[in-house]
Enzyme design. Structure first.
Site, mmCIF file in Angstrom:
data_model
loop_
_atom_site.group_PDB
_atom_site.id
_atom_site.type_symbol
_atom_site.label_atom_id
_atom_site.label_comp_id
_atom_site.label_asym_id
_atom_site.label_seq_id
_atom_site.Cartn_x
_atom_site.Cartn_y
_atom_site.Cartn_z
ATOM 1 C CE LYS A 9 -3.617 28.986 -2.516
ATOM 2 N NZ LYS A 9 -2.655 29.599 -3.482
ATOM 3 C CB SER A 25 -6.696 9.952 3.435
ATOM 4 O OG SER A 25 -6.350 9.675 4.782
ATOM 5 C CB THR A 57 -4.463 11.857 -1.068
ATOM 6 O OG1 THR A 57 -4.989 10.865 -0.188
ATOM 7 C CG2 THR A 57 -4.223 13.153 -0.316
ATOM 8 C CE1 TYR A 58 -9.810 9.073 2.448
ATOM 9 C CE2 TYR A 58 -8.546 8.132 0.636
ATOM 10 C CZ TYR A 58 -9.076 8.036 1.910
ATOM 11 O OH TYR A 58 -8.865 6.902 2.649
ATOM 12 N N GLY A 73 -0.409 6.677 4.591
ATOM 13 C CA GLY A 73 -0.149 5.662 3.580
ATOM 14 C C GLY A 73 1.005 6.037 2.667
ATOM 15 C CB ALA A 74 1.496 5.528 -0.988
ATOM 16 C CB ALA A 75 0.375 10.589 0.849
#
Length: 248
Positions: A9, A25, A57-58, A73-75
């Site tokens: 984390k 990502s 996501t990655y 992106g969408a994130a």
């Protein structure tokens, strides 16, 4: 049976960028990934403390020492620059693997805001045979004090701004000694840590004196390499303070 267990984390990181046009990502400083035990390309959960949003996501490794946390992106719709996020990685384990792993404790990379140590950013400057140093002291992400000054050693000036960075690291250590506090020296020249830790040879009188000075106090000091001139607040402030000491 396999258990989906938390294994790493990054706690309370600050979003530095949000790039809607990228394919996807989350880009994370490579050093932060390593400290948390998270691999590039690994699936992660991102929790936004500011708006409660959660997403998966990655990871993509960002420039080492840059401190970058960029949602792509969408994130990027789920966070704004300045938001605080928690980035969590999980792994599938057997019960025995999970029990053994928990005994070893998962990797948690604590952000500057949650660390009980003082983060001291140091930098140096040089012009016309004179060198200077600057340092900015942060605690839990907040600036608490600044200092700067000019170097006095004629011999040291041959190292130009590195002489100022060395002086800044020594001044930071003196502050730690006076206040009996543990510190993280944040620097953009790798030599500061390598000379102090004995990883580099000390061929100059100044570097020898620096290594000898630091040796008894390494229990108080941790080093953190940051990327210079990339917008890192503490580093930019230390640079500015060093320049001010020379009237620049």
């Amino acid at each position: 049976m396999l258990y989906n267990m938390f294994h790493g984390k990054i706690h309370r990181a600050t979003v530095t960028q949000a790039n809607l046009e990228y394919m996807g990502s989350i880009t994370i400083d490579e050093e932060l990934l390593e400290l948390a035990g998270i691999l590039p390309g690994e699936r992660v959960q991102v929790v936004n403390n500011n708006n409660g949003a959660r997403l998966e996501t990655y990871t993509i490794a960002g420039k080492r020492g840059s401190g970058v946390i960029c949602l792509n992106g969408a994130a990027a719709r789920k966070a704004q620059v300045g938001d605080t996020v928690i980035i969590i990685a999980y792994a599938m384990m057997t019960k025995e693997e999970a029990q053994n792993y928990l005994e070893d404790k998962p990797s948690v990379n604590i952000s500057e805001q949650d660390d009980d140590r003082y983060y001291i950013y140091v930098d140096g400057s040089y012009i016309n045979g004179e060198y200077s140093w600057g340092m900015a002291i942060f605690y839990k992400g907040k600036l608490i004090d600044t200092f700067n000054g000019k170097g006095t050693s004629i011999d040291a000036s041959e190292l130009h701004n590195v002489a100022g960075e060395i002086q800044g690291a020594m001044e930071a250590t003196k502050w730690a000694i006076a206040h009996d506090e543990k510190i993280v020296i944040c620097h953009d020249y790798i030599g500061l840590s390598e000379w102090a830790l004995g990883n580099w040879k000390t061929n100059k009188e100044l570097t020898k004196a620096y290594a000898e000075f630091m040796k008894p106090y390494l229990h108080l000091v941790t080093f953190k390499k940051v990327a210079g001139h990339t917008g890192v607040l503490g580093n930019e402030l230390a640079d500015k303070l060093a320049k001010q000491a020379l009237g620049l």
